[in-house]
Design a protein around this motif. Structure first.
Motif, PDB file in Angstrom:
ATOM      1  N   GLN A 184      52.999  37.222  32.949  1.00 54.92           N
ATOM      2  CA  GLN A 184      51.599  36.882  32.682  1.00 54.92           C
ATOM      3  C   GLN A 184      50.979  36.170  33.878  1.00 54.92           C
ATOM      4  N   GLN A 185      51.704  35.232  34.479  1.00 57.81           N
ATOM      5  CA  GLN A 185      51.188  34.514  35.643  1.00 57.81           C
ATOM      6  C   GLN A 185      51.012  35.454  36.828  1.00 57.81           C
ATOM      7  N   ALA A 186      51.944  36.366  37.021  1.00 52.59           N
ATOM      8  CA  ALA A 186      51.822  37.344  38.107  1.00 52.59           C
ATOM      9  C   ALA A 186      50.591  38.215  37.910  1.00 52.59           C
ATOM     10  N   ALA A 187      50.341  38.624  36.673  1.00 58.33           N
ATOM     11  CA  ALA A 187      49.162  39.444  36.391  1.00 58.33           C
ATOM     12  C   ALA A 187      47.882  38.666  36.662  1.00 58.33           C
ATOM     13  N   ARG A 188      47.873  37.370  36.376  1.00 57.97           N
ATOM     14  CA  ARG A 188      46.690  36.544  36.648  1.00 57.97           C
ATOM     15  C   ARG A 188      46.408  36.466  38.140  1.00 57.97           C
ATOM     16  N   LEU A 189      47.453  36.332  38.937  1.00 58.06           N
ATOM     17  CA  LEU A 189      47.256  36.292  40.387  1.00 58.06           C
ATOM     18  C   LEU A 189      46.785  37.651  40.901  1.00 58.06           C
ATOM     19  N   ALA A 190      47.397  38.715  40.431  1.00 58.21           N
ATOM     20  CA  ALA A 190      47.007  40.054  40.887  1.00 58.21           C
ATOM     21  C   ALA A 190      45.576  40.387  40.499  1.00 58.21           C
ATOM     22  N   ALA A 191      45.110  39.826  39.386  1.00 60.88           N
ATOM     23  CA  ALA A 191      43.778  40.169  38.877  1.00 60.88           C
ATOM     24  C   ALA A 191      42.655  39.723  39.799  1.00 60.88           C
ATOM     25  N   VAL A 192      42.886  38.704  40.646  1.00 62.43           N
ATOM     26  CA  VAL A 192      41.806  38.194  41.506  1.00 62.43           C
ATOM     27  C   VAL A 192      41.828  38.826  42.898  1.00 62.43           C
ATOM     28  N   ASN A 195      38.751  40.407  44.947  1.00 60.76           N
ATOM     29  CA  ASN A 195      37.743  39.532  45.551  1.00 60.76           C
ATOM     30  C   ASN A 195      38.101  38.077  45.259  1.00 60.76           C
ATOM     31  N   PRO A 196      39.099  37.527  45.962  1.00 62.64           N
ATOM     32  CA  PRO A 196      39.593  36.183  45.640  1.00 62.64           C
ATOM     33  C   PRO A 196      38.610  35.064  45.935  1.00 62.64           C
ATOM     34  N   ASN A 197      37.544  35.342  46.670  1.00 62.06           N
ATOM     35  CA  ASN A 197      36.547  34.306  46.922  1.00 62.06           C
ATOM     36  C   ASN A 197      35.512  34.211  45.810  1.00 62.06           C
ATOM     37  N   VAL A 198      35.518  35.178  44.913  1.00 61.19           N
ATOM     38  CA  VAL A 198      34.591  35.180  43.777  1.00 61.19           C
ATOM     39  C   VAL A 198      35.345  35.041  42.462  1.00 61.19           C
ATOM     40  N   LEU A 199      36.439  35.773  42.314  1.00 62.45           N
ATOM     41  CA  LEU A 199      37.232  35.742  41.092  1.00 62.45           C
ATOM     42  C   LEU A 199      38.183  34.548  41.125  1.00 62.45           C
ATOM     43  N   SER A 200      38.381  33.921  39.986  1.00 59.59           N
ATOM     44  CA  SER A 200      39.144  32.679  39.927  1.00 59.59           C
ATOM     45  C   SER A 200      40.365  32.811  39.026  1.00 59.59           C
ATOM     46  N   PRO A 204      39.165  31.874  34.806  1.00 58.31           N
ATOM     47  CA  PRO A 204      38.955  33.324  34.775  1.00 58.31           C
ATOM     48  C   PRO A 204      37.712  33.713  33.992  1.00 58.31           C
ATOM     49  N   SER A 205      36.929  34.597  34.560  1.00 55.81           N
ATOM     50  CA  SER A 205      35.764  35.159  33.886  1.00 55.81           C
ATOM     51  C   SER A 205      36.239  36.192  32.872  1.00 55.81           C
ATOM     52  N   PRO A 206      35.348  36.649  31.984  1.00 55.17           N
ATOM     53  CA  PRO A 206      35.735  37.739  31.078  1.00 55.17           C
ATOM     54  C   PRO A 206      36.271  38.957  31.828  1.00 55.17           C
ATOM     55  N   TYR A 207      35.691  39.251  32.995  1.00 52.08           N
ATOM     56  CA  TYR A 207      36.168  40.378  33.795  1.00 52.08           C
ATOM     57  C   TYR A 207      37.620  40.166  34.217  1.00 52.08           C
ATOM     58  N   VAL A 208      37.936  38.956  34.696  1.00 57.80           N
ATOM     59  CA  VAL A 208      39.308  38.664  35.122  1.00 57.80           C
ATOM     60  C   VAL A 208      40.264  38.731  33.939  1.00 57.80           C
ATOM     61  N   ASP A 210      39.956  40.522  31.279  1.00 60.05           N
ATOM     62  CA  ASP A 210      40.141  41.936  30.951  1.00 60.05           C
ATOM     63  C   ASP A 210      41.100  42.598  31.938  1.00 60.05           C
ATOM     64  N   ARG A 211      40.967  42.243  33.209  1.00 59.76           N
ATOM     65  CA  ARG A 211      41.881  42.802  34.210  1.00 59.76           C
ATOM     66  C   ARG A 211      43.316  42.367  33.969  1.00 59.76           C
ATOM     67  N   VAL A 212      43.510  41.117  33.606  1.00 59.23           N
ATOM     68  CA  VAL A 212      44.867  40.629  33.307  1.00 59.23           C
ATOM     69  C   VAL A 212      45.471  41.444  32.170  1.00 59.23           C
ATOM     70  N   PHE A 213      44.687  41.647  31.110  1.00 61.12           N
ATOM     71  CA  PHE A 213      45.165  42.429  29.969  1.00 61.12           C
ATOM     72  C   PHE A 213      45.515  43.853  30.393  1.00 61.12           C
ATOM     73  N   TRP A 214      44.656  44.454  31.218  1.00 63.21           N
ATOM     74  CA  TRP A 214      44.901  45.820  31.679  1.00 63.21           C
ATOM     75  C   TRP A 214      46.135  45.888  32.575  1.00 63.21           C
ATOM     76  N   ILE A 215      46.272  44.936  33.486  1.00 62.45           N
ATOM     77  CA  ILE A 215      47.424  44.919  34.395  1.00 62.45           C
ATOM     78  C   ILE A 215      48.721  44.778  33.611  1.00 62.45           C
ATOM     79  N   ARG A 216      48.745  43.899  32.617  1.00 65.58           N
ATOM     80  CA  ARG A 216      49.955  43.738  31.805  1.00 65.58           C
ATOM     81  C   ARG A 216      50.305  45.053  31.108  1.00 65.58           C
ATOM     82  N   GLY A 217      49.313  45.758  30.627  1.00 64.80           N
ATOM     83  CA  GLY A 217      49.571  47.041  29.998  1.00 64.80           C
ATOM     84  C   GLY A 217      50.141  48.052  30.969  1.00 64.80           C
TER      85      GLY A 217
END
Length: 231
Positions: A184-192, A195-200, A204-208, A210-217
């Motif tokens: 889960q932590q790896a997916a959170r890092l990969a999700a940003v 654009n690491p200067n905008v995504l946190s 995490p924003s709703p977009y991030v 959603d990306r974490v959920f998608w990456i885990r899948g």
């Protein structure tokens, strides 16, 4: 005759410059296959633009990075990484087809291309830079094993302003070394990473999310840790 001679000398000089640059890059790539790069073009650029900001980076070997992290970035950014030659021509054709169909031009850069860009080039969307990136990526894939490409990428990728490499990111965001990262932590890092200067990672924003959920899948669909076991 004089003009023709000048043109000939110009092209000869340009050819020598090109060959010299090729030899320099090949020599550096051969060196960096075994020696860890002391810095990267992106880190130098950040340091120049932000002289008062600290750059956090700590190099770690591939064996000291959680295997979940490698799987997360491959699942997120480049699922054909084990199979292509540094440039995913199938992904490029698909992106161009979508562009011609009016869907907008999306990126098709592989992890190898991003490694080459971060290490040697600059950010931007010019065709000159993309051509250089593709050429370098083909050379990297030919001279480095896939495991080394992932190791360098994970040590120079930017995970936030001034935070480079997975070890620094793991300690800043989770207070643990990179070898202890969970899936889960790896997916959170990969999700940003797009654009690491905008995504946190921390907020995490709703977009991030959603990306974490998608990456885990995607990590699960790629057969988990077995997918990269042969690298």
């Amino acid at each position: 005759m004089a003009r023709r001679s000048m043109v000939r000398r110009f092209f000869r000089a340009a050819a020598w410059v090109f060959l010299t640059l090729v030899l320099v890059f090949v020599s550096l790539l051969l060196l960096f296959r075994y020696v860890n790069p002391p810095t990267s073009a992106f880190i130098v650029s950040y340091s120049i633009a932000n002289p008062d900001q600290e750059v956090r980076q700590q190099w770690v070997s591939y064996s000291d990075i959680s295997p979940w992290m490698s799987l997360a970035v491959v699942a997120s950014e480049d699922q054909r990484f084990p199979d292509h030659w540094g440039v995913d021509f199938a992904a490029i054709r698909k992106a161009l087809a979508e562009y011609h169909a009016g869907e907008g031009l999306r990126g098709a850069s592989t992890i190898t291309q991003q490694t080459a860009k971060n290490l040697f080039l600059w950010n931007g969307r010019s065709f000159v830079r993309k051509a250089m990136e593709a050429g370098l990526a083909l050379a990297v894939d030919g001279l480095w094993p896939k495991r080394r490409i992932l190791e360098v990428y994970l040590n120079i990728a930017e995970f936030g302003p001034g935070i480079y490499g997975v070890e620094a990111a793991s300690r800043v965001y989770f207070g643990i070394p990179a070898r202890q990262l969970s899936a889960q932590q790896a997916a959170r890092l990969a999700a940003v990473l797009p654009n690491p200067n905008v995504l946190s990672v921390n907020s995490p924003s709703p977009y991030v999310r959603d990306r974490v959920f998608w990456i885990r899948g995607q990590m699960d669909q790629l057969s988990g840790l077995q997918y990269l076991k042969g690298l």
